[in-house]
Scaffold this active site. Sequence first.
Site, PDB file in Angstrom:
ATOM      1  CB  SER A   1      15.792 -42.124  -1.939  1.00  0.00           C
ATOM      2  OG  SER A   1      15.340 -43.099  -2.868  1.00  0.00           O
ATOM      3  CE  LYS A   2      18.912 -45.646   3.913  1.00  0.00           C
ATOM      4  NZ  LYS A   2      18.146 -45.932   5.105  1.00  0.00           N
TER       5      LYS A   2
END
Length: 472
Positions: A238-239
């Site tokens: 994810s980010k």
Amino acid sequence: MTLKTRFAPSPTGDLHIGSVRTALFCWLYARRFGGQFVLRVEDTDRERSTQESIDAILNGMAWVGLDYDEGPYFQSERFPRYREVAANMLADGSAYHCYCTPEELEAMRAEQIARGENPRYDGRCRERREPRDGIEPVVRFKNPREGVVIVDDMVRGPVEFDNSGLDDLIIMRADGTPTYHFSVVIDDSDSEITHVIRGDDHLNNTPRQINIIEALGLTRPQYAHVPMILGEDGSRLSKRHGAVNVLEYREQGYLADALLNYLVRLGWSHGDQEIFSRDEMIRLFDIEDVNPSAARFSPEKLAWINQQHIMAADIDILSEQLAVQYKRMGIDTQQGPPLKAVIDAFRERATTLEEMAESSWYLFDDVTEIDAKASKKHLRPAVKEPLLALRNHLAEQDPWEASAIHAAIDAVAADCEINFGKLGQPLRVAVTGGSVSPPIDITVELVGKDRSLERIDRALAYIDKRISGSGS
Ligand code: GLU
């Protein structure tokens, strides 16, 4: 029947590189076996779907060059078709209207949990014939209550699910929009998809979809569920782990071919080969060879693969992308060396084109400041004479070429009885403002004659100031 795969993203955010890997596997499989590849935008969730995200998907796919033979199809344009199928199912009894209110469903759930059961819809509206006033019903699929569904997965092998663990899922919402499970089945069938390749977060959905397929008498596609990509810490990528939006990689100066090469290796291999061209991937890829365990994303390895591709890439493609990077940095490349010469000098040392642009700015922009540490260390009073002598040598050079520049440095260094580096490094600091660059003769050639002489003069002035300032 023609082999057909599809990539079916939901347009609810950026195009994630994990999704791009799924798309890549679908695309490669179709290309390898002479099949077709379809792009379908799953935008039935009208609240979460955005035009911005659709654009991100289309631009992302275009950038990585995963071309599709059909589509993009939009599910939002097919609502009448889903309603038609739902109406048929209501008529033949494989689906039913459910009038349960959210309160009733909640109470059902609480009771099941209190009894220690898994919460699930108990099918209480299956036999109901009368509508309830004021309630717009949903449509539920009558999932078989007994038996098993075996998903014969091309990556994981056979996976068995018990129907007793599945409940009657909603296929049409009260507002007349279809749910994911329903539209996916109809679309895959209508566009004659033969292979459903998708993330393994969908594996548990598959028996439900197979049951709908069976109820509709449709042909079951082959399934391949590919493992998720994890971050280096083992959680889902994810980010938090860095850039996950595919277009950010374009901005950072990665090559699309390198990104695809990196992504294909997450879960697939061919011996110990690391570098693959697009054609090689197509020639060698098979979904059956994908490893069922999750792969971890490594930014370092991606950078390494990018560098390998930069070294081998077509110079015209690199020039184009390097120009984009300079533009982003506000650097005007009109005055300065040709980009192809810059690439020749820098391609071995840059892992991305952004890095290449950032480390070569002095070829185009004025060097107004010299790195303080580098100048202190390399522009010492003792260097004044050799540097001045070199300046005078260089002023005579015509044509301005690396080999002649090299010879000039050699000659002056020999005259002054210092080694090449003792003169080369001050020269580098003078012309680039810093202490790192490609080989000095090539660097000076690229900087150009006038600019180099000007910068050497400025360095000499700095040394003079240092001499008079410190008296040393
Ligand atoms: N729209 C789904 C998603 O983005 C994909 C569904 C599928 O591939 O079947 O996860």
